[in-house]
Design a protein around this motif. Sequence first.
Motif, PDB file in Angstrom:
ATOM      1  N   ASP A 163       0.862  -1.175   0.000  1.00  0.00           N
ATOM      2  CA  ASP A 163       0.000   0.000   0.000  1.00  0.00           C
ATOM      3  C   ASP A 163       0.902   1.230   0.000  1.00  0.00           C
ATOM      4  OD1 ASP A 163      -2.737   1.270   2.109  1.00  0.00           O
ATOM      5  OD2 ASP A 163      -2.217   1.589  -0.012  1.00  0.00           O
ATOM      6  N   PHE A 164       0.368   2.336  -0.488  1.00  0.00           N
ATOM      7  CA  PHE A 164       1.134   3.583  -0.472  1.00  0.00           C
ATOM      8  C   PHE A 164       0.168   4.758  -0.375  1.00  0.00           C
ATOM      9  CE2 PHE A 164       0.087   2.957  -4.905  1.00  0.00           C
ATOM     10  CZ  PHE A 164      -0.269   4.221  -5.339  1.00  0.00           C
ATOM     11  N   GLN A 165       0.698   5.894   0.033  1.00  0.00           N
ATOM     12  CA  GLN A 165      -0.098   7.122   0.095  1.00  0.00           C
ATOM     13  C   GLN A 165       0.862   8.319   0.098  1.00  0.00           C
ATOM     14  OE1 GLN A 165      -3.414   8.905   3.116  1.00  0.00           O
ATOM     15  NE2 GLN A 165      -3.640   6.743   2.545  1.00  0.00           N
ATOM     16  N   THR A 166       0.428   9.426  -0.459  1.00  0.00           N
ATOM     17  CA  THR A 166       1.272  10.622  -0.538  1.00  0.00           C
ATOM     18  C   THR A 166       0.639  11.761   0.246  1.00  0.00           C
ATOM     19  OG1 THR A 166       0.215  11.402  -2.572  1.00  0.00           O
ATOM     20  CG2 THR A 166       2.162   9.985  -2.803  1.00  0.00           C
ATOM     21  N   VAL A 167       1.455  12.727   0.621  1.00  0.00           N
ATOM     22  CA  VAL A 167       0.985  13.935   1.286  1.00  0.00           C
ATOM     23  C   VAL A 167       1.823  15.103   0.775  1.00  0.00           C
ATOM     24  CG1 VAL A 167       2.530  13.608   3.263  1.00  0.00           C
ATOM     25  CG2 VAL A 167       0.484  15.019   3.518  1.00  0.00           C
ATOM     26  N   GLU A 168       1.192  16.246   0.546  1.00  0.00           N
ATOM     27  CA  GLU A 168       1.872  17.418   0.013  1.00  0.00           C
ATOM     28  C   GLU A 168       2.065  18.467   1.107  1.00  0.00           C
ATOM     29  OE1 GLU A 168       0.359  17.247  -4.635  1.00  0.00           O
ATOM     30  OE2 GLU A 168      -0.394  18.821  -3.299  1.00  0.00           O
ATOM     31  N   PHE A 169       3.100  19.303   0.909  1.00  0.00           N
ATOM     32  CA  PHE A 169       3.360  20.416   1.821  1.00  0.00           C
ATOM     33  C   PHE A 169       4.039  21.527   1.021  1.00  0.00           C
ATOM     34  CE2 PHE A 169       6.814  17.399   1.981  1.00  0.00           C
ATOM     35  CZ  PHE A 169       7.944  18.186   1.823  1.00  0.00           C
ATOM     36  N   GLU A 170       4.140  22.698   1.603  1.00  0.00           N
ATOM     37  CA  GLU A 170       4.741  23.838   0.912  1.00  0.00           C
ATOM     38  C   GLU A 170       5.817  24.462   1.806  1.00  0.00           C
ATOM     39  OE1 GLU A 170       3.548  27.981  -1.441  1.00  0.00           O
ATOM     40  OE2 GLU A 170       2.014  26.829  -0.366  1.00  0.00           O
ATOM     41  N   VAL A 171       6.990  24.727   1.209  1.00  0.00           N
ATOM     42  CA  VAL A 171       8.116  25.307   1.938  1.00  0.00           C
ATOM     43  C   VAL A 171       8.324  26.733   1.442  1.00  0.00           C
ATOM     44  CG1 VAL A 171      10.552  25.092   2.524  1.00  0.00           C
ATOM     45  CG2 VAL A 171       9.177  23.035   2.155  1.00  0.00           C
ATOM     46  N   MET A 172       8.249  27.694   2.342  1.00  0.00           N
ATOM     47  CA  MET A 172       8.459  29.095   1.992  1.00  0.00           C
ATOM     48  C   MET A 172       9.957  29.409   2.090  1.00  0.00           C
ATOM     49  SD  MET A 172       5.290  29.469   1.607  1.00  0.00           S
ATOM     50  CE  MET A 172       5.256  31.191   1.130  1.00  0.00           C
ATOM     51  N   ASP A 173      10.488  30.017   1.050  1.00  0.00           N
ATOM     52  CA  ASP A 173      11.914  30.347   1.027  1.00  0.00           C
ATOM     53  C   ASP A 173      12.221  31.458   2.039  1.00  0.00           C
ATOM     54  OD1 ASP A 173      14.265  30.959  -1.712  1.00  0.00           O
ATOM     55  OD2 ASP A 173      14.535  30.304   0.360  1.00  0.00           O
ATOM     56  N   LEU A 174      13.435  31.395   2.584  1.00  0.00           N
ATOM     57  CA  LEU A 174      13.873  32.462   3.478  1.00  0.00           C
ATOM     58  C   LEU A 174      14.092  33.739   2.684  1.00  0.00           C
ATOM     59  CD1 LEU A 174      16.542  30.561   5.601  1.00  0.00           C
ATOM     60  CD2 LEU A 174      14.214  31.122   6.275  1.00  0.00           C
ATOM     61  N   LYS A 175      13.730  34.852   3.255  1.00  0.00           N
ATOM     62  CA  LYS A 175      14.079  36.110   2.617  1.00  0.00           C
ATOM     63  C   LYS A 175      15.582  36.299   2.641  1.00  0.00           C
ATOM     64  CE  LYS A 175       9.761  38.599   3.417  1.00  0.00           C
ATOM     65  NZ  LYS A 175       9.120  39.818   3.993  1.00  0.00           N
ATOM     66  N   LYS A 176      16.086  36.901   1.600  1.00  0.00           N
ATOM     67  CA  LYS A 176      17.532  37.009   1.424  1.00  0.00           C
ATOM     68  C   LYS A 176      18.176  37.776   2.575  1.00  0.00           C
ATOM     69  CE  LYS A 176      21.018  38.476  -1.925  1.00  0.00           C
ATOM     70  NZ  LYS A 176      21.261  39.136  -3.230  1.00  0.00           N
ATOM     71  N   VAL A 177      19.256  37.179   3.106  1.00  0.00           N
ATOM     72  CA  VAL A 177      20.079  37.882   4.094  1.00  0.00           C
ATOM     73  C   VAL A 177      21.189  38.594   3.325  1.00  0.00           C
ATOM     74  CG1 VAL A 177      21.565  37.656   6.095  1.00  0.00           C
ATOM     75  CG2 VAL A 177      19.578  36.163   5.850  1.00  0.00           C
ATOM     76  N   GLU A 178      21.287  39.895   3.481  1.00  0.00           N
ATOM     77  CA  GLU A 178      22.217  40.670   2.666  1.00  0.00           C
ATOM     78  C   GLU A 178      22.926  41.715   3.536  1.00  0.00           C
ATOM     79  OE1 GLU A 178      22.174  43.040  -1.605  1.00  0.00           O
ATOM     80  OE2 GLU A 178      20.312  42.773  -0.484  1.00  0.00           O
ATOM     81  N   ILE A 179      24.236  41.741   3.429  1.00  0.00           N
ATOM     82  CA  ILE A 179      25.023  42.753   4.140  1.00  0.00           C
ATOM     83  C   ILE A 179      24.854  44.087   3.430  1.00  0.00           C
ATOM     84  CG2 ILE A 179      27.353  43.476   4.785  1.00  0.00           C
ATOM     85  CD1 ILE A 179      28.087  40.540   5.062  1.00  0.00           C
ATOM     86  N   GLN A 180      24.395  45.095   4.165  1.00  0.00           N
ATOM     87  CA  GLN A 180      24.173  46.408   3.582  1.00  0.00           C
ATOM     88  C   GLN A 180      25.328  47.360   3.874  1.00  0.00           C
ATOM     89  OE1 GLN A 180      20.245  47.359   5.278  1.00  0.00           O
ATOM     90  NE2 GLN A 180      19.370  47.057   3.255  1.00  0.00           N
ATOM     91  N   ASP A 181      25.975  47.189   5.004  1.00  0.00           N
ATOM     92  CA  ASP A 181      27.060  48.108   5.361  1.00  0.00           C
ATOM     93  C   ASP A 181      28.038  47.365   6.274  1.00  0.00           C
ATOM     94  OD1 ASP A 181      27.410  51.283   7.101  1.00  0.00           O
ATOM     95  OD2 ASP A 181      28.507  50.452   5.408  1.00  0.00           O
ATOM     96  N   PHE A 182      29.330  47.577   6.045  1.00  0.00           N
ATOM     97  CA  PHE A 182      30.368  46.944   6.854  1.00  0.00           C
ATOM     98  C   PHE A 182      31.545  47.908   6.888  1.00  0.00           C
ATOM     99  CE2 PHE A 182      32.826  44.234   9.110  1.00  0.00           C
ATOM    100  CZ  PHE A 182      33.721  43.408   8.432  1.00  0.00           C
ATOM    101  N   ASN A 183      31.834  48.467   8.057  1.00  0.00           N
ATOM    102  CA  ASN A 183      32.903  49.454   8.122  1.00  0.00           C
ATOM    103  C   ASN A 183      33.485  49.511   9.532  1.00  0.00           C
ATOM    104  OD1 ASN A 183      31.080  51.074   9.658  1.00  0.00           O
ATOM    105  ND2 ASN A 183      30.165  51.785   7.750  1.00  0.00           N
ATOM    106  N   ALA A 184      34.573  50.271   9.610  1.00  0.00           N
ATOM    107  CA  ALA A 184      35.231  50.479  10.901  1.00  0.00           C
ATOM    108  C   ALA A 184      34.572  51.652  11.618  1.00  0.00           C
ATOM    109  CB  ALA A 184      36.714  50.746  10.694  1.00  0.00           C
ATOM    110  N   VAL A 185      34.362  51.488  12.907  1.00  0.00           N
ATOM    111  CA  VAL A 185      33.781  52.565  13.714  1.00  0.00           C
ATOM    112  C   VAL A 185      34.836  53.625  14.012  1.00  0.00           C
ATOM    113  CG1 VAL A 185      32.656  53.101  15.905  1.00  0.00           C
ATOM    114  CG2 VAL A 185      32.078  50.993  14.696  1.00  0.00           C
ATOM    115  N   ASN A 186      36.099  53.209  14.197  1.00  0.00           N
ATOM    116  CA  ASN A 186      37.181  54.162  14.490  1.00  0.00           C
ATOM    117  C   ASN A 186      37.456  55.046  13.278  1.00  0.00           C
ATOM    118  OD1 ASN A 186      37.590  51.355  15.553  1.00  0.00           O
ATOM    119  ND2 ASN A 186      38.868  52.447  17.006  1.00  0.00           N
ATOM    120  N   SER A 187      37.763  56.299  13.532  1.00  0.00           N
ATOM    121  CA  SER A 187      38.180  57.194  12.443  1.00  0.00           C
ATOM    122  C   SER A 187      39.626  56.943  12.052  1.00  0.00           C
ATOM    123  CB  SER A 187      37.981  58.662  12.855  1.00  0.00           C
ATOM    124  OG  SER A 187      38.730  58.946  14.030  1.00  0.00           O
TER     125      SER A 187
END
Length: 667
Positions: A177-201
Motif C-alpha cells: 500500500d502507499f499514500q502521498t501527502v503534500e506540503f509547501e516550503v516558503m523560502d527564506l528572505k535574502k540575508v544581505e550585508i548592507q554596510d560593513f565598516n570600521a567605527v574608528n576614524s
Amino acid sequence: MNELEIKYNLQSPQEKNSKILINVNNILEENLMFKYMVGLNGIWSTLKDFSESTSVEWLPKEDGKYIIMVQARKKDGQKSFDYVSRENYIIGKVKEKLIDSISLDKYKLNLGEKVRLFVNTNKVPLMFRYWLKIDDKWEIIKEYSPDNTLSWTVKFPGKGEMLVECRNIDSQNNYDDFQTVEFEVMDLKKVEIQDFNAVNSELLEGEELIFKVEAFYEEGRNILYKFIKINDDGEMECVQDYSTKRVVSYVENKSGNYKLLCLVKDMYSNKSFDDRAIINFLVKKYKDICIKSFTTDLNSPQLCETVVNLKADVIGGKEVLYKYIIDGNCNEDSGYTRNDNYEWKTKAPGNYKIYLWVKDKSCEEKYEACECIEFTIDEKSKEPVKINEVIMDKRHKVLINEPISVKVNASGGTDLEYAFIIRKENRALESISYGKSNSISFIPKEEASYQFEARVRDKYSDREFDCHYIFNLEAFKFMPGEIEHVLFPLKEYYVVGDKVILNVITQNTGNIIVNYVLRINDHKVEETGYTKDKKYSFTPRCSGLYTLEIYAKNKESDRMFDCKKCITVKIHEALPITDTKISCDRTKFLCNNSANFTVVSEGGKDVLYEFFIMEKGDWTLVQNYSKKNYYTFIPFSKGQYKLLVLAKSQYHKGAYEDYDIMNFFAD
C-alpha cells in the motif's frame, strides 16, 4: 512550470501493461511540435520525438513512480523547447489497504524548519519506507523499518511531496500500500550585508579596533555573524565565531595591511553563509601624512634663469622629511631634507614636472605622500600624438577570403601620417608606407594567425613612429566548434548508483563532433573518442569527485579540439541525516549543576555534531563539529536557555543536514 494541459484515458494509478493514451489538451499556439518522455528513477525514455501529433500511447512494463514530461516547440524556433509540463503517474496495483491516513504537524513552513510525519494504519505490525520528491524525482529518505513516524529538515523551497510505502512484514512485494501527502516550503528572505565598516576614524597599532556590520533580513529571524582577520601574508585568524553579535573589537599590536571578512547567515540556512563582505584596512604606526598644499611663488610659464621658490604644507607623521625632484630638460634632486621649502634656479627651457615626496623618518618606502606641479620654462607647448580609437568591421575570428576593414582615429601633432604593417605568424606579409589615409582593407587568403600594426607620426617627427597600436586575429576555413551549454539534471545530492545524463548544446551542431573524457578524483577512467552524439551518461559506482571533460571541434578541423568545457559532479555515499533528537540526563536544571545532553540521528555516515547555546538572548558556538554526540553544560545564572545541535555527515560540504533544539529553564 506546467504550461501544457496533459490528459489521460486512464487515471493514475494503473497496472503495468495497461494501454495509457497521453493527450495534450490545450494548443497554446499554431505550428507547434510535441515531444513525449517518461522518467523512472532518474532514467528518461522518449515515447515519441518532436512531431505534430498531440497524443501518444504508453505501455508501461514495470511498476514504479513515473514522471510524464511533454515538451513543445515552434517549427521554426531556435530553442530546445518553448513550453513544458511534468506530471507524476503511479504504476502498480495496491492489493490491500493498509494505510488509513498520513498527517504532518504542519503543511506550510519556512525553509530550515523540521517536519514531523505520522502514519495511521489499519493493522500492526507493518514496515514503512519513505520517499521525498526533489526536483521532479523521487528519492529514498528512509528505507523500510517498523517506524511509522519520521522527522526531517526541509532544505528546498517550493511545493514538496512525501510518499509513504507500506508492506506486511512477511511480504515479498516492493509495497502493499502507499499514500502521498503534500506540503509547501516558503523560502527564506535574502540575508544581505548592507554596510560593513570600521567605527574608528583612525586605525592605529596598540589601540582597540571596532568594526560594525549592518544586514538586511526578515524580522524575527536569528542571524549569525562570523569575523575572520587576514594579514598581509594570507594568514587567517577567527576574531569571532558565529554569534548574534554584529559588532566586533580587538587590539592589533602590529602595523600593516589587513582584511576583515564578515560571513553572515540565517541560523537555519543550509549554506555555509548567506552573504559575505570584506574590507581592506591599514593599521598604521601614526596618522597619515597628508600634503595640504604644494605651491610655487611664481606662476607658469616663466623665463629661463628665473628663481622659483617651492613651498610645502604637510600634516601628519612624527618626523617629516621632504624631497624635491625637478624632471625635465635639466633635472634636479634635492635628496631628503627637513626643509619645507626649496629654491629652484631654472637653467633650460622646456616643460617640467616638479615632484614633492614626503615621508616619516621611520618609513622605508620611497615616499608616503606625493604631489606634482607642471611648470613651463618658455612659452612653447606641443600636444603629443596619440591613437584614440581603432575600428575594425570584423571580430578577432574571421573566415578566409572575407575582406576586413580597419580605420585609425588619432589626434595631436601638426600634420599626421599613417602607416600599416600586416604580419602572418610573426613574418611581415604586407607593409604600407606613411601617407594621409588612416584606413586599410585586407583579405586573408590562408588559414593562419595575423597581426596588424598601425603606426602614426607627425609629418615633422624624426622618429620611426610617435605612437602605434597592435592587434591580432585568427583566420579559418570554417568556424571552430563552440560549446554553448551543457545541460544535465542538477541535484543537491547525488549518491552512488544515480545515473547522470548530460546533453551538449553546440553552435553549428551538424558539423560539430564531441569527445568525452571522464575522470574520478583526477584519475582518467573513460574516453569515448570523437562522436556526433551530443548526449553522454554514466552511473557512478563509488563516491568521489567526477569530472567530465568535453572537447568539441568542427568535423573538418585537424586540431585536437576547438573548445573545451568541464562539468564536475560530487557523488556521495549515504542518504541524508534525519530524525535528529536531543536527550538529557536531567528533567530539572539547577544553577552551578552540570547537565549532560546526548544527540542521536538516523542516516548519514560518520556523523558530526555542532552545538550552540542561547544565553540571555545571544547565540554562541560552544562546540565545533566533531564526532562527539554529547555536550556538558553548567548554567551559572537563572533564566531561559536553548541548546541547538546541527548534524551532518563528515563528507557533507554544507553547513548542516539536520538539527534539533531543546529549551530549558535553570533555577
